[in-house]
Design a protein around this motif. Structure first.
Motif, PDB file in Angstrom:
ATOM      1  N   LEU A  15       7.362   5.956  17.675  1.00 14.76           N
ATOM      2  CA  LEU A  15       6.604   4.731  17.936  1.00 14.76           C
ATOM      3  C   LEU A  15       5.720   4.384  16.744  1.00 14.76           C
ATOM      4  N   LYS A  16       5.428   3.061  16.608  1.00 15.14           N
ATOM      5  CA  LYS A  16       4.690   2.581  15.444  1.00 15.14           C
ATOM      6  C   LYS A  16       3.210   2.984  15.437  1.00 15.14           C
ATOM      7  N   ASP A  17       2.672   3.346  16.589  1.00 15.53           N
ATOM      8  CA  ASP A  17       1.223   3.621  16.635  1.00 15.53           C
ATOM      9  C   ASP A  17       0.907   5.020  16.097  1.00 15.53           C
ATOM     10  N   ARG A  18       1.342   5.292  14.875  1.00 12.95           N
ATOM     11  CA  ARG A  18       1.086   6.599  14.252  1.00 12.95           C
ATOM     12  C   ARG A  18       0.580   6.379  12.836  1.00 12.95           C
ATOM     13  N   SER A  19      -0.041   7.411  12.293  1.00 11.58           N
ATOM     14  CA  SER A  19      -0.588   7.301  10.934  1.00 11.58           C
ATOM     15  C   SER A  19       0.519   7.522   9.904  1.00 11.58           C
ATOM     16  N   ILE A  20       0.221   7.160   8.637  1.00  7.48           N
ATOM     17  CA  ILE A  20       1.180   7.372   7.551  1.00  7.48           C
ATOM     18  C   ILE A  20       1.420   8.869   7.344  1.00  7.48           C
ATOM     19  N   SER A  21       0.374   9.687   7.537  1.00  8.88           N
ATOM     20  CA  SER A  21       0.579  11.138   7.368  1.00  8.88           C
ATOM     21  C   SER A  21       1.529  11.673   8.448  1.00  8.88           C
ATOM     22  N   ASP A  22       1.433  11.122   9.658  1.00  5.99           N
ATOM     23  CA  ASP A  22       2.388  11.500  10.722  1.00  5.99           C
ATOM     24  C   ASP A  22       3.805  11.080  10.338  1.00  5.99           C
ATOM     25  N   LEU A  23       3.906   9.865   9.765  1.00  9.89           N
ATOM     26  CA  LEU A  23       5.216   9.360   9.355  1.00  9.89           C
ATOM     27  C   LEU A  23       5.808  10.226   8.244  1.00  9.89           C
ATOM     28  N   MET A  24       4.964  10.659   7.308  1.00  7.27           N
ATOM     29  CA  MET A  24       5.442  11.534   6.226  1.00  7.27           C
ATOM     30  C   MET A  24       5.889  12.891   6.775  1.00  7.27           C
ATOM     31  N   THR A  25       5.206  13.371   7.802  1.00  8.04           N
ATOM     32  CA  THR A  25       5.622  14.626   8.456  1.00  8.04           C
ATOM     33  C   THR A  25       7.024  14.444   9.041  1.00  8.04           C
ATOM     34  N   THR A  26       7.242  13.273   9.662  1.00  7.23           N
ATOM     35  CA  THR A  26       8.560  12.960  10.223  1.00  7.23           C
ATOM     36  C   THR A  26       9.614  12.898   9.117  1.00  7.23           C
ATOM     37  N   VAL A  27       9.263  12.280   7.979  1.00  9.62           N
ATOM     38  CA  VAL A  27      10.182  12.196   6.828  1.00  9.62           C
ATOM     39  C   VAL A  27      10.601  13.605   6.399  1.00  9.62           C
ATOM     40  N   HIS A  28       9.623  14.507   6.277  1.00 14.14           N
ATOM     41  CA  HIS A  28       9.932  15.882   5.857  1.00 14.14           C
ATOM     42  C   HIS A  28      10.746  16.625   6.931  1.00 14.14           C
ATOM     43  N   THR A  29      10.455  16.314   8.192  1.00 11.54           N
ATOM     44  CA  THR A  29      11.201  16.935   9.303  1.00 11.54           C
ATOM     45  C   THR A  29      12.687  16.590   9.205  1.00 11.54           C
ATOM     46  N   VAL A  30      12.985  15.276   8.996  1.00 10.66           N
ATOM     47  CA  VAL A  30      14.404  14.881   8.962  1.00 10.66           C
ATOM     48  C   VAL A  30      15.087  15.366   7.676  1.00 10.66           C
ATOM     49  N   LEU A  31      14.334  15.434   6.573  1.00  7.32           N
ATOM     50  CA  LEU A  31      14.924  15.938   5.324  1.00  7.32           C
ATOM     51  C   LEU A  31      15.270  17.426   5.443  1.00  7.32           C
ATOM     52  N   ALA A  32      14.539  18.110   6.324  1.00  4.58           N
ATOM     53  CA  ALA A  32      14.812  19.538   6.552  1.00  4.58           C
ATOM     54  C   ALA A  32      15.960  19.731   7.552  1.00  4.58           C
TER      55      ALA A  32
END
Length: 199
Positions: A102-119
């Protein structure tokens, strides 16, 4: 890493991109303001992660996801949305989305998600999982069949003939469908059922 951000609201997209560029491992960000542009960029640029809104002009985020899976399966896809629609979520899962948040998250949360999917891991918003778990289809099997035929453009007479029912029975099923979905007409009923993945 190289990111693609596809979002049709310019102000939101610009803000997201500026914040993401401040992250030290983000090398470049490509921007698209509709789904068609996103597909064109994915076709030309070596993107690591695509961050897609769902509702965009020309092509939706789900269309872009399905295109990417068919043409560039190594690109990681994160769908970011304000919509808790079960049908959208189910379609994304079926197409092999890496993260659906969901969009109601911070950029740091989004970056965590980016690293999660890259892993190589998946991530889905807990609120969405909860919505799916508590979202039973209110239509009976026969009502679903009737609504599917309505969606295919069949008249009540044609539906009655195909399902070996009387015209009156089909009308009763149609009324029951409208009541269960709180719909005022056929178009509303079809839209509600499709959004929820019931037909």
């Amino acid at each position: 890493m190289k990111l693609l951000v596809a979002e049709d609201q310019s102000m939101l997209r610009d803000a997201m991109c500026q914040l993401l560029l401040m992250e030290e491992d983000v090398e470049a960000i490509f921007q698209a303001n509709n789904g068609q542009e996103a597909i064109e960029i994915l076709g030309k640029q070596p993107i690591d992660v695509a961050i897609l809104d769902i509702e965009m002009p020309y092509k939706t985020g789900l269309d872009v996801l399905e295109w990417a899976r068919a043409n560039h399966p190594t690109v990681k896809i994160i769908i970011v949305t304000t919509f808790k629609r079960v049908g959208y979520f189910q379609r994304a899962i079926k197409a092999g989305v890496d993260a659906y948040v969901l969009k109601d998250r911070s950029i740091s949360d989004l970056m965590t998600t980016v690293h999660t999917v890259l892993a190589g891991r998946k991530e889905y918003s807990p609120e969405l999982m909860e919505t799916v778990m508590n979202h039973d289809n209110p239509l009976s099997t026969q009502e679903q069949r009737v609504l599917e035929l309505i969606a295919a453009g069949k008249t009540s007479k044609e539906i009655a003939s195909q399902l070996f029912l009387s015209d009156g029975t089909v009308r009763n099923y149609t009324t029951s469908i409208f009541n269960k979905l709180s719909a005022n007409n056929r178009v509303e009923a079809i839209n509600i059922a499709q959004e929820n993945g019931w037909i």
